[in-house]
Each structure stands twice: as C-alpha cells, then as structure tokens.
Scaffold this active site. Structure first.
Site, short mmCIF file in Angstrom:
data_model
loop_
_atom_site.label_atom_id
_atom_site.label_comp_id
_atom_site.label_asym_id
_atom_site.label_seq_id
_atom_site.Cartn_x
_atom_site.Cartn_y
_atom_site.Cartn_z
N ARG A 13 0.85 -1.19 0.00
CA ARG A 13 0.00 0.00 0.00
C ARG A 13 0.89 1.24 0.00
O ARG A 13 1.94 1.26 0.64
CB ARG A 13 -0.90 0.03 1.24
CG ARG A 13 -1.97 -1.03 1.26
CD ARG A 13 -2.89 -0.87 2.45
NE ARG A 13 -2.21 -1.03 3.72
CZ ARG A 13 -1.78 -0.05 4.50
NH1 ARG A 13 -1.99 1.21 4.16
NH2 ARG A 13 -1.17 -0.29 5.63
N CYS A 63 1.96 -7.46 14.28
CA CYS A 63 1.68 -7.95 15.64
C CYS A 63 1.06 -9.34 15.61
O CYS A 63 0.56 -9.82 16.63
CB CYS A 63 0.74 -6.99 16.38
SG CYS A 63 1.54 -5.47 16.89
O1 O2Y Z 1 0.26 -4.09 1.12
C1 O2Y Z 1 -0.91 -4.36 0.88
O2 O2Y Z 1 -1.48 -3.95 -0.13
C2 O2Y Z 1 -1.67 -5.21 1.77
S1 O2Y Z 1 -1.99 -4.44 3.27
C3 O2Y Z 1 -2.92 -5.53 4.22
C4 O2Y Z 1 -3.32 -6.72 3.69
C5 O2Y Z 1 -4.07 -7.60 4.46
C6 O2Y Z 1 -4.41 -7.23 5.72
N1 O2Y Z 1 -4.01 -6.05 6.24
C7 O2Y Z 1 -3.26 -5.22 5.53
C8 O2Y Z 1 -2.87 -3.95 6.23
O3 O2Y Z 1 -2.06 -3.17 5.75
O4 O2Y Z 1 -3.41 -3.70 7.31
#
Ligand code: O2Y
Ligand code: MN
Length: 602
Positions: free
Chosen positions: A70, A265
């Site tokens: 992300r 975590c």
């Molecule tokens: O990096 C990504 O696109 C995935 S982020 C993610 C994926 C599954 C569950 N939680 C998360 C998060 O960043 O909280």
C-alpha cells in the site's frame, strides 16, 4: 458486451468510464469458475502468472519493484473540507484531484479489457453487507476479487434496478498502445503517478497506477474501511480494522472477540490460533476487518465483510500458523514469494530450509546462504497469499451468518517491550476507547519522524484506514457507547504479547500460548475470572492465568505488574506528543480518562 443489468445508474457510470479510459472491450464479470480460469489463462499465457505444480489451482505472481505494498503517501481522502479528512490523512481538494486523475485516466485502458466486477462485502443479501462495483483493467484484480469478496451475477440480482453501490474505479495505469502483451512484466505506473483516492461525500473510490493488494482490490481497505467508516459514522455503526474470533470453553460455551493491532503484531496468527490449553477451541470469523452494528438487544453484532485472507507470507509456518498453511494448500494466489525448482513456493520463516536453487521475487536465481547474514531475502517482506476463507480448517460455522456474531470482548494491542502488561481490562466503555486511542508499537529502527524506542501510535490500528477526521472517529466511538446499555457492552482489554526483560529476552512465548490470555478474557466476560483492580484497570491475579512451559512465576509477576514510572511516562507521552495532534476536536472524555489514570497512579 451488453450490460447484464437494467440498473440505469450503473450502466451510465460504466459507459462514462469506458468513454474516458477507452478500453478495447468491456467484460461484465459473472463470478464463475470458468471466468476465473479464463483470467488465469490470459495471465499464464502473458508470462504474468506461474502455475505451481505442488499446489492445485495455485499461481505465483511477481510485481514491479515499485508496486509492492500500500502506498500511504499516495493515498488521499478528498473531502470537500480539509478538516473532515483531519490531521492524520492526506487531504486534497476533490475537484483538483479529479482534474489530475481524469488526465491520467484518459485513454489509460487502450489495448486492454475493462472488467466490471460487481461485488458484495459481506454475505450477499445480508442487511450488514454493502455492494460495490469495481471497474478494473487487471485480470489479477478480477481473480483476487473472486477470492477476497463475493463477486458476480448474484450481486447484480440483489442490486436490482436501483440499489445502492459504491463505484470503485481502478486502472493499472499502463495502456498497451501497440496492442502487445505486458512482456511478462507486472503492469503499473511509476510511484509519482500512483493515486489511491477516496471521495467520502460521493462515496466513490478512484485508484490509478498500482496493481497491488490494498491499492487495487478496492473492496478491502478502500471500501470496507475508509469509505465504510464514513458510512458507519452516518448510520451509527463501526467499520473496524479488527479480526474476529470465536472461543469455546470445554463445556461448549462460546464467546466472540474482536481485536485491533497495528501491523506486524501477528493478527492473522491470533485469528487462526491453535490453543495450547486442553479442551479449549478457537475458531476464525475473520482476520482483518470487522463491521459491527448494534442489534435490537443493544449488543454489537459483527460480520467479516471479506471472503478470503490476504496474508503476509514471510514468517508463516506450520509452527506459527498451521491453519494459514493449510488454507494456502490449493486455490491460492501468491505474490512476490520465491519459486522452487519443483514448482512450489518458499519464503523466509516458512519453517524449513530453501530446497535447492530458487527464483526470488525479482525473478533472479537465488540460493540460500545461511552464513551470509546480509543476504537479500528471496521473498519480499510484504509478499502475500490470497486464499479463500472456506479453506481455513478453523473457520467458524457462523463466519457467514448474515446477522453477524455478538461481540463479547474487544482487544487492543501493540508491540510494547516495556511498560504495558500482558493483559489489562478497561473499567468502562470510555476507558476502552482511551485504550484504543493510544494503541501503538515501539519502533525498532530509526525512522524520519521517530527515534528508536519511541512509540508509533496507531489509534485503533486505523491510522491509514479511517476515512474521516480521527478526532471525530473517537467521538463516534464515545457516542455509540452512550447509546449502548451497560449490560450489552463488550468488555475492552489491552494485550501485549511482546514484553521483554531488560536483557532483551521475550517474557511471553506468544502464538498458541496466547490462548491462556484469551481464556482469562473469556472468564472476565463470563464473570468467573480471577482479577485485581489496579490504577490502569483490572488485571489477572498471579494465578489468574496458567503458566505456560518456560515462563517462571517471576516472569509472570513482571508480566502482570503495574510499572508506575513507565505508565507515568506513557501518560506524559500521550499528553504531550499524541493527543495534541487532534487539536480542539479531541473528545474531553479521553482527556478525562487520561487524568483519571494519572490520578490513580498517584
Ligand atoms: O500491502 C498491501 O497492499 C496489503 S496491506 C494488508 C493486507 C491484508 C491485511 N491487512 C493489511 C494492512 O495493511 O493492514
Ligand atoms: Mn490489515
């Protein structure tokens, strides 16, 4: 392809986007296995997916090096007023952002197919579920959405001719101008052209330039958290970054627990925990997101809006999370892990040595060299698996109950090597909201904004996911508590699996042994727990939690004591560094909780 719906608004939106993005063709997704298989074939033929001989119907993908996670600094809340986005979000004026993005979207799907993906977050037709429609030019997104959400014709049936949906526009931002394939390279745009945009007033999502995870599978973080949190505030419920689990005692009595933790975590591990205490059972409802609505009895009823797990691969093993390992045995999409010679996947922390020569996540030959501590890993630290939730051996029978499950306890946690005890319980709803507001993990490597040893606060683990002003979000929690009868309220707990001795040794073994803490949480909800009142809340008596092997009575005393000096420093940090970020909108109830703890500490 003619639209398989008479929903005029949806058809008009699809036409409008097609005019702007100019795809070669439009496909309305029906959610069938045949559709999934045809998408996979396109990607295998283009060299973008590798079939895994060792795992039926499973495939490996490698992303571009600029597109591995992300992108928080390219993620925007484009509300009309900056104050509505608040101090913790990237804000941009919606019309300014639309002008920028429309220029990027113009012709961006040339040479590609535009897929229209109707999806439901939550069981199709559930009163708690929400419908979205994602337009995307990525086959990887179509297949991943098949796993992570409920996709296809049934969703259009429920939508009818005039139902409400969240329009979600996605493009990888790389037209195929010469009509050739992607030459085996994951399509995306450079980092400075990536935009993950949310328009909360319109309840619309626009994503451009990334094909990865939370940036591209728009049902997950974008809809189920950022936009849903805005809807939830308006409608009087909660869209939370929480796992949901069911715990059952040897007598067959069950409780439902929701829990929020910052990243790293072990949230997925806790959601799928295998208890070490004989006779106790833990089952999974969800590993990442909970939508909780007050029921007629005043209790909060939670659903997992997702249909799959998008988990981090490194560190996942038969020791740390056997249920996750079983979940990914088939029908799974892997991204950015290593490929073995015999057609399987491998990653750091999988629990066994790399079998021979691998291809790493960059597509290069890689042989494990255990003597070389500086060896670059074979798999990206954020490499992922996407697997259907139904494949988890510990999935609870209620996981798709459209009515949701009644939440008995809400847990918060973080990586806190000192100060915060193994577990403590809030004295009240507002004390619980205070706990959620100060969630955070100690940082272990110097960062631009923080020094080693300081706490990076991530209130309710929602910092990157709250679609509006976080101070208003705290207020929303407090108001919901005022409307909830005391007897129907869940109990709030703060847990910390990550306490260390001064010498740096872990005090608590974690993983399956965390069931001992869950047992105490269960008992507190049941009125049978052994506890003492302390200045920071209720805590187990020293015999309130059974000792796991390797934990001495001395360790337990340290894990369950109140570090008065540490807590005074914690209070000072919250007062001086954390709460001022929220300005005048910070609810007075939270300051009152802070002062009450300070007073009790003496
Ligand atoms: O990096 C990504 O696109 C995935 S982020 C993610 C994926 C599954 C569950 N939680 C998360 C998060 O960043 O909280
Ligand atoms: Mn998450």
């Amino acid at each position: 392809m003619t639209a398989p719906t008479k929903h005029a608004k949806l058809v008009a939106w699809v036409d409008e986007i097609a005019k702007m993005t100019q795809p070669d063709s439009i496909v309305w997704c029906n959610g069938t296995k045949a559709e999934y298989d045809s998408m996979i074939k396109i990607m295998v033929d283009a060299g973008l997916a590798t079939p895994l001989k060792k795992r039926p119907n499973s495939f490996l993908f490698r992303s571009d090096a600029s597109d591995v996670a992300r992108v928080e600094n390219r993620t925007y809340i484009a509300s009309k007023s900056k104050d509505d986005a608040g101090p913790t979000n990237n804000w941009i004026d919606p019309s300014e952002l639309k002008d920028i993005m429309k220029k990027l979207y113009k012709g961006c799907m040339k040479g590609r197919t535009m897929y229209v993906i109707p999806f439901s977050m939550g069981p199709i037709g559930s009163p708690i579920a929400k419908i979205g429609v994602e337009i995307s030019d990525s086959e990887y997104v179509v297949t991943s959405m098949h796993i992570m959400a409920r996709v296809g014709s049934k969703v259009l049936e429920v939508l009818g001719d005039a139902g409400e949906f969240v329009p979600c526009l996605h493009s990888v931002g790389k037209p195929q101008l010469s009509c050739q394939d992607d030459l085996g390279q994951w399509p995306c745009a450079p980092l400075d052209k990536k935009y993950i945009a949310h328009f909360p007033e319109e309840q619309t999502i626009w994503s451009y330039g990334s094909g990865y995870g939370g940036n591209a599978l728009l049902g997950k973080k974008c809809l189920a958290l950022r936009i849903a949190s805005v809807i939830a505030r308006k409608e009087g419920w909660l869209a939370e970054h929480m796992l949901i689990l069911k715990i059952t005692n040897p007598e067959g009595k069950a409780k439902f627990v929701a829990a929020a933790f910052p990243s790293a975590c072990g949230k997925t591990n806790l959601a799928m925990l295998v208890p070490t205490i004989p006779g106790w059972k833990v089952e999974t409802i969800g590993d990442d997101i909970a939508w909780m609505k007050p029921g007629k009895d005043g209790k909060l009823y939670a659903i997992n809006p997702e249909a799959g797990f998008f988990g981090v691969a490194p560190g996942t093993s038969m020791d740390s999370n056997p249920n996750a390992m079983h979940s990914v045995a088939k029908n799974t999409l892997f991204t950015n892990v290593a490929l073995t010679e015999d057609g399987d996947v491998w990653w750091e922390g999988i629990g066994y040595d790399a079998p021979g020569k691998l291809i790493d996540w960059n597509g290069k030959s890689w042989t494990q060299d255990k003597a070389n501590k500086a060896q670059a890993p074979s798999s990206h630290a954020n490499s992922r698996f996407a697997a259907p939730a139904t494949q988890c051996p510990a999935i609870a029978a209620e996981w798709e109950d459209p009515a949701g499950v009644p939440i008995d306890a809400i847990l918060f946690g973080g990586r806190r090597p000192s100060t915060i005890p193994l577990v403590h319980q809030a004295k009240s709803w507002n004390h619980g909201v205070f706990m959620g507001s100060i969630v955070g993990s100690e940082i272990t490597a110097a960062a631009l904004d923080l020094k080693v040893g300081s706490v990076r606060r991530d209130p309710f683990a929602m910092l990157p996911f709250c679609g509006y002003n976080m101070a208003d979000y705290f207020t929303h929690w407090i108001k919901l508590g005022e409307k909830t009868p005391a007897a129907s309220q869940p109990k709030f707990f703060f847990v910390n699996w990550f306490r260390k001795t001064k010498e740096g040794k872990w005090l608590w073994p974690g993983y399956g042994e965390n069931s001992r803490v869950l047992k105490w949480v269960f008992e507190q909800c049941d009125g049978t727990g052994k506890f003492v009142e302390t200045p920071i809340g209720m805590m187990p008596t020293v015999d309130g939690i059974d000792l796991p092997a390797g934990v001495t009575a001395e360790d337990m005393k340290e894990l369950l004591s109140v570090d008065v000096a540490g807590w005074k420093a914690e209070i000072a940090d919250v007062r001086a560094e954390h709460y001022p970020k929220f300005g005048a909108k910070l609810p007075k109830e939270l300051v009152a909780e802070l002062e009450a703890i300070e007073k009790r500490l003496g």
